[in-house]
Design an enzyme around this catalytic site. Structure first.
Site, short mmCIF file in Angstrom:
data_model
loop_
_atom_site.label_atom_id
_atom_site.label_comp_id
_atom_site.label_asym_id
_atom_site.label_seq_id
_atom_site.Cartn_x
_atom_site.Cartn_y
_atom_site.Cartn_z
N ARG A 126 -24.42 39.57 -45.22
CA ARG A 126 -23.60 40.20 -44.19
C ARG A 126 -22.84 39.12 -43.43
NH1 ARG A 126 -27.85 44.91 -42.07
NH2 ARG A 126 -28.07 45.89 -44.14
N ASP A 165 -36.98 46.43 -49.38
CA ASP A 165 -36.19 47.66 -49.29
C ASP A 165 -36.65 48.68 -50.32
OD1 ASP A 165 -34.21 49.21 -48.23
OD2 ASP A 165 -32.56 48.22 -49.26
N HIS A 198 -36.11 53.10 -51.51
CA HIS A 198 -35.49 54.40 -51.32
C HIS A 198 -36.31 55.44 -52.06
CE1 HIS A 198 -32.25 51.56 -50.42
NE2 HIS A 198 -31.91 52.47 -49.53
#
Length: 674
Positions: free
Chosen positions: A394, A414, A416
């Protein structure tokens, strides 16, 4: 006869007040004690000055110093204005810009006339601030026209304020505050929405301290002028200030950047702004955390994946990130660039107008959707839990970077979860249990909060209603929506695509860190056309739960270093034990003991240097080594060691076998202990 307004008070009583009356008038009507104690008011829930006239019937709550959150916000805002007034009094010609309050104080940005400010200027500025506070100058609000305000700033050479006034929304009421009677000698003016305390004398002159000076760009843009930013901390009384300063001193001792250098864990340098150079000892911590998390997610039914670092810009356009997050993304032309000067090693790359664009991924979500879309998924395949130790980039501003806590390259734990509508609450509840176990393994307590829909968002109101309700219900079922867990709902703080639950950890010195999160998202599966075949044979959209527990490995390691002041739990310590000799005759024995410890799985080193043992003890204590095993000629003859535990003065003599058993048990990660 003037119109009368009905003013309703928290106790249920109603007072009739004439048009033009103010909250201060109500306080005075109730009694002199309240009139003296009141510092502001909430009118229909909005915090306003005591002297703001009522505009109609209203609900009124008078604010005193006992309403600490509101009182601190007001005081810090006022300290910032007093700071600006003091600076302009001491340094004529200095231009003022902005001065907001912060979580523990305030700052103000200045454009000095002659030279940037330095820390050496702070004592004189503090003294002038105390003089202004002692003068008990009234703080008086006025509403000006845009033209009058711009003209005032331009006439005084306040180019930054004039620029800002010209760009404020047309419909916005432009208010100014005088410190002192308007247009009187010594009166000072600033543009501000307010509210403010009734006078500077309501501030405690012993409850603030200016802390440092730094550079800051006008409007945060490095293309603009460099300003001098003066930071301060402000409180309601000296006791609060002293407590805060003590905490700051302790935080400085625990600073992960200093400890990271002393313990040889990592470094950062300008050749890779915002990216970490992990040294062997630091990367050992990383590897232990990674192994711990893999055991946790394997046990919870996740499947680990690895996705590309660079993806086509069209994918980010489709996901919505290109429009919402573009300024924080690193973009790459999808072509081999020409070189400005082909004959020079210093030539700059030139990209053609025809170049397609790609981007380093700032998050892993779209890539995980693409994995989900490979092959036909049935309702029987759900929930599908996809996990990745995903490296992201980022484009954070240089001035915002801070050690491991704010970086440009980071790795998230991370995952999902793609699930059906009827599985959402159970999956979130299971995640709450997993996060609870992991945080407790590290000794953290936490608060859990629900961040609700922001003003700018994707999706329908019905979609957001449903997602927020599901997260709320899961926390209730998990037994976490209680005062014990600091349960709170945060309006407007959700992501643009989903509400989220946040875990706020409390560290050893009382600071909080927002780390874990889970978000219930119906937007991204729709935008990226993810679907599964339902029991009815039709296509359905899965719900996508975005979740993380560490947040990022970099930041979590930084938090751990500061939480434990470098004295990491034995299982995380890069070096768990050092075998140190008193005399060189014990060198062979020390190496033999170290070999046995290593064979037992303990990370061990030897210290055979010709140095006094007290010197070795001090040095390894600074390195935060949990155990020091001291051996000399007697220990070699008896087959024993003298164990010194970090932070303890006493040592105990045990056999080598006992030492191995002790260290082997202490070195186990919490999830591996029986």
């Amino acid at each position: 006869m003037s119109e009368m307004f009905k003013i309703s008070l928290p106790d249920g009583s109603v007072r009739e007040m004439a048009q033009g009356s103010t909250p201060a008038d109500v306080a005075a009507a109730i009694g002199p004690g309240l009139a003296k104690a009141a510092i502001a008011a909430k009118v229909d829930g909005e915090l306003v000055d005591l002297t703001r006239p009522f505009t109609g019937d209203a609900q009124l709550a008078l604010v005193t110093s006992r309403d600490e959150a509101d009182a601190l916000e007001l005081a810090r805002h006022d300290y910032a204005h007093v700071l600006a007034e003091a600076v302009q009094a001491l340094f004529p010609g200095t231009q003022i810009t902005f001065g907001p309050s912060t979580d523990d104080g305030f700052y103000y940005d200045f454009a000095p006339k002659d030279r940037p400010f330095t820390d050496e200027d702070l004592p004189a500025i503090e003294a002038e601030m105390r003089r202004i506070i002692a003068a008990n100058k009234p703080l008086h609000r006025e509403v000006w026209t845009r033209a009058d305000l711009i003209a005032r700033w331009q006439s005084e050479g306040e180019t930054f304020k004039a620029e800002w006034a010209a760009e404020l929304p047309e419909h916005e009421e432009l208010s100014v505050y005088w410190s002192g009677l308007p247009n009187s000698d010594g009166a000072w003016l600033d543009m501000c929405r307010g509210p403010h305390l009734p006078s500077t004398g309501k501030l405690d002159p012993a409850a603030f301290k200016l802390t440092r000076v730094s550079g800051a760009y006008w409007r945060g843009d490095q293309k603009n002028a460099m300003l001098s930013r003066i930071y301060g901390t402000g409180w309601l009384n000296k006791k609060q200030l002293d407590t805060h300063l003590t905490r700051l001193e302790e935080a400085a001792k625990r600073d992960h950047r200093r400890l990271g250098n002393e313990m040889d864990l990592f470094h950062l340098q300008a050749e890779a702004h915002g990216s970490v150079f992990w040294h062997p000892k630091g990367y050992l911590i990383w590897r232990e955390l990674e192994a711990y998390m893999r055991r946790a997610i394997d046990g919870a039914g996740y499947r680990e994946v690895k996705t590309p670092q660079v993806m086509d810009a069209r994918q980010w356009e489709q996901s919505g990130h290109w429009g919402k997050y573009r300024e924080n993304m690193f973009v790459i032309p999808d072509e081999v660039p020409n070189v400005e000067d082909a004959d020079s090693d210093l030539g700059r790359p030139i990209v053609s107008d025809e170049a397609e664009w790609m981007a380093l991924k700032p998050m892993n979500c779209p890539a995980h959707v693409l994995i989900f879309r490979q092959g036909i998924k049935s309702y029987r395949d759900l929930p599908l839990r996809i996990y990745e130790n995903g490296c992201c980039h980022r484009n954070e501003p240089h001035g915002a970077l801070h050690g491991l806590m704010r970086v440009r390259q980071f790795t998230q734990d991370d995952a999902h979860i793609f699930c059906r509508e009827d599985q959402i609450v159970a999956e979130v509840q299971a995640f709450c249990a997993l996060a609870d176990r992991i945080y407790k393994d590290f000794g953290f307590t936490y608060a859990i909060k629900l961040a609700l829909r922001p003003e700018k968002r994707f999706g329908t109101e019905e979609m957001w209603d449903q997602a927020e309700t599901e997260l709320r219900d899961a926390v209730v079922r998990a037994g976490l929506a209680t005062e014990e867990y600091g349960w709170e709902e945060l309006p407007g703080e959700g992501a643009f695509y989903a509400p989220k639950l946040e875990w706020h950890l409390t560290d050893a010195i009382g600071r909080t860190w927002q780390v874990g999160t889970i978000q219930s998202d119906r937007v991204l599966p729709d935008r990226l056309d993810a679907h599964y075949i339902g029991e009815d044979g039709a296509k359905h959209r899965p719900v996508m739960l975005h979740r993380a527990i560490f947040g990022s490995y970099e930041r979590f390691i930084g938090i751990l270093i500061e939480h434990f002041a470098g004295k990491l739990p034995v299982w995380l310590a890069p070096v768990q034990a050092v075998v140190a000799t008193i005399v060189s005759d014990a060198d062979g024995y020390a190496e033999d003991v170290a070999a046995k410890l290593k064979a037992a799985g303990v990370r061990v080193e030897t210290d055979l240097r010709n140095e006094k043992i007290n010197y070795k003890v001090r040095e390894h204590s600074l390195q935060k080594v949990p155990y020091l095993l001291v051996v000399g000629k007697r220990e070699a003859e008896e087959g024993t060691v003298a164990i010194r535990t970090l932070g303890e003065q006493q040592q105990k003599f045990v056999s080598v076998e006992e030492a191995i058993a002790l260290l082997q048990d202490a070195s186990l990660a919490p999830d591996l202990k029986p």
